[in-house]
Every structure is written in C-alpha cells, then in structure tokens.
Design an enzyme around this catalytic site. Sequence first.
Site, PDB file in Angstrom:
ATOM      1  CB  SER A 162       1.200  36.934  52.307  1.00 54.13           C
ATOM      2  OG  SER A 162       0.588  35.790  53.412  1.00 54.13           O
ATOM      3  CG  HIS A 178       2.579  40.884  50.983  1.00 56.35           C
ATOM      4  ND1 HIS A 178       3.266  40.309  50.188  1.00 56.35           N
ATOM      5  CD2 HIS A 178       2.579  40.356  52.095  1.00 56.35           C
ATOM      6  CE1 HIS A 178       3.829  39.397  50.622  1.00 56.35           C
ATOM      7  NE2 HIS A 178       3.362  39.162  51.948  1.00 56.35           N
ATOM      8  CE  LYS A 212       6.925  40.185  52.274  1.00 55.56           C
ATOM      9  NZ  LYS A 212       7.498  39.984  53.742  1.00 55.56           N
TER      10      LYS A 212
END
Length: 391
Positions: A182, A210, A242
């Site tokens: 991240s 992610h 996300k």
Amino acid sequence: MPRPELLARLHQACAERAASDLLRRLRSVSEADGATVVVDGRRLLNFASNDYLGLAQHPRVAEALVSSARRWGVGATAAHLLGGHRAEHEALEHKLAQWTGRERALLFSSGYLANLGVLTALLADGDLCLEDKLNHACLIDGARLSGATLKRYVHADVASAQRQFDTQPQCAALLATDGVFSMDGDVAPLRELAALCRDQHALLHVDDAHGLGVLGPDGAGSVAEAGLATGDVPVLMATLGKAVGVCGAFVAGDAALVEGLVQFARSYVYTTALPPALAAAASAAVDIARFESWRRDRLRTLIAHLRAGAAARGLTLMPSRTAIQPLIVGDSATALRLSRGLEAAGFYVPAIRPPTVPPGAARLRITLTALHTEALVERLLDALAQLMRAE
C-alpha cells in the site's frame, strides 16, 4: 511507587510526535466530485484516493445503494449469524467467489476485521506466522493476536522467507503478504512465495486490497495475474473500499476454509453485518469493475504518463507499476513542506511519514484513478518539479 498515569503517557507520546513532525491531523472533506475534493473551503485535485477505477460516485452504484436502502433500511441490525445476513450479502458473496475463481467468499465489515479474523482463526500458540516487513498493520496485528510466533522477512525477499521457515521447521506455518504493497505500490513475488509455501507445507494468505479491480484478467487481482489458483493461495482477502469504491471486505477460498471462518473468526461472528445497502452497492460496482476493462486500460495509460513525465523532470518515483506511485523525500519535515506546497498549488497529496513508513522513508504517496486525465497529471508534475527545485 505510584502507577503510571495512562492519559498523561498518551499526551506525552502525542507531544513527542508533534515535535518530530509526525503528528497526524484529521481533516474534513466537505465535498467530493470526481477527481476533486474540497478541503478547508478550497477545491483541490485529489491525488490521494484509493478509488482507482472511479466507482465511488458512479450513478449505478449510488442507485443500487439507494434502492436497497429503501428495501432494507440503513443497517443490518445484527451480526450475520443472528439475522443480519440478508439476500444482498448472499448475492455479493456469490459474485465475489465467481470473480476470484473460488468456491466461496465471506463478507467482513472491513479489511482490518477480515485479516484479524482469518489469522486468529487459523493460527494458535506454537504456530509460525511469516510476514513481509512491509505488510499492512492489520496482518501484523492479526498474527500478534493469534498467539503464533511472528517472524518478518526482508521485503519481497523469498530467500529471507526461506531462512525464517528454517528456524522452526516442525511448526504449522502460514505466510501472509500484501499482494500490492500500500505504501510502495510494488507487487509481491507471488509465484515464488507460492512455490516456497508448497515446499514448506505452509499456508499462503494474500491480502489483495490494492490489487483487486486493478490487476489480472477482468481485474481479479494480483493472484489471478500471477496465474495462481486456490491450491496455490488458499486464503485470499481483498477489500471493497479501494478499486470497488464502496466499503467492507471479503475472504475467498474453498468451502472448508469459509465454513471454518464462519465458526471461528471472532471478528466475523461478533460484529454487526455490513449494511445490506452497501452490499448492493458493492455488487453493482463489482460488475462495472469486472466488465468495463477500459477503466484498467485508462489507469495503465495514466501510470505510464506519470512515470515518463516524472523521469523527464528528474523526479525519481519508486519502481511501481500500479496506481500507487510514491516519491521518497526522506525526512518528515521535507515531506510536509512539499505536501503543503502542493496544496497551495491546488493539489491534495498528503505526506506519508513514520510510523506508517520506515524512518528516513517519508514520502508523497501519489495515487492515480481512471478519473484523472493526462492534463491533470501534467499539472501535478509541473507543480512538483517546481517545488523540488526549491528544496
């Protein structure tokens, strides 16, 4: 001897952070519109969002939420096992399992809760948990709560992980890693880690918060991009806040894993279920993320544009091929100055400082979304180059 006063200790820790330019500051966003946010009354171009595909305000996603809220209300009213599990949750779990190529998926209210639940359900005293040194905090906390022996290997270094396995060859073992890290934006060496775990008879757990939506065929994530299946990566966790643009998280795997989590993952059993309206919104967003591949194409184009433009201006970004494009500046004071300078120029790019990143690795964490344009990226690069020259 008197006991230490806990609030005084907390206040002292805050004062020490402030003195070291490490104090975090909560700021309210009063408006969000595509690639812009309004902070403290100023409209800024947002280069700090994890909404990589630009779905958080998509009309179909918003309409799904509103329609479901009319039917179910705004809360699940109970834990999943006590009446909080609704048709919206069931449908989303099925869709997520299908997307990731797994038998079943199980929803959690957040990614933090998902990783805590998995690790505390699978691990126990006397077991071994190996983790990359740059893993997300919730993976570290989950291992600590489990009671297992936690050992951390050098970032993305499979040989280092091998050496840590060798220290306790008789223990039941699990290796946990981010799929996409991240703060650095790089991708874990998943094929090599999967091979190592097979050799060691260890379980591999990948947090793809992610990667989901961004990498792999149909956006199925870093594990799918690496060509790995359930047998290679038995535990797959990803979030819905996300690239999917909503909220919550899930764990996907075979039916036996999911059933075990239903029974023993305390952060699933003992918390209120995700609101069904959010599950409906996430379901709509998954369809868009999965089938509108132009969003990933657009993101890749912008990543290449940013990296080429940065190199042309003498700006050295970390080696990342994802939407996370960090610029290391070193000390926290410099990171804060650059962040404030960018804000004065109309850009929102918060400084990332220790303890989120290692000492000496303070940075600007630039993130791109499909809502950006090449022109906006150029404006950011020009402003950043000007500020860097002034340092």
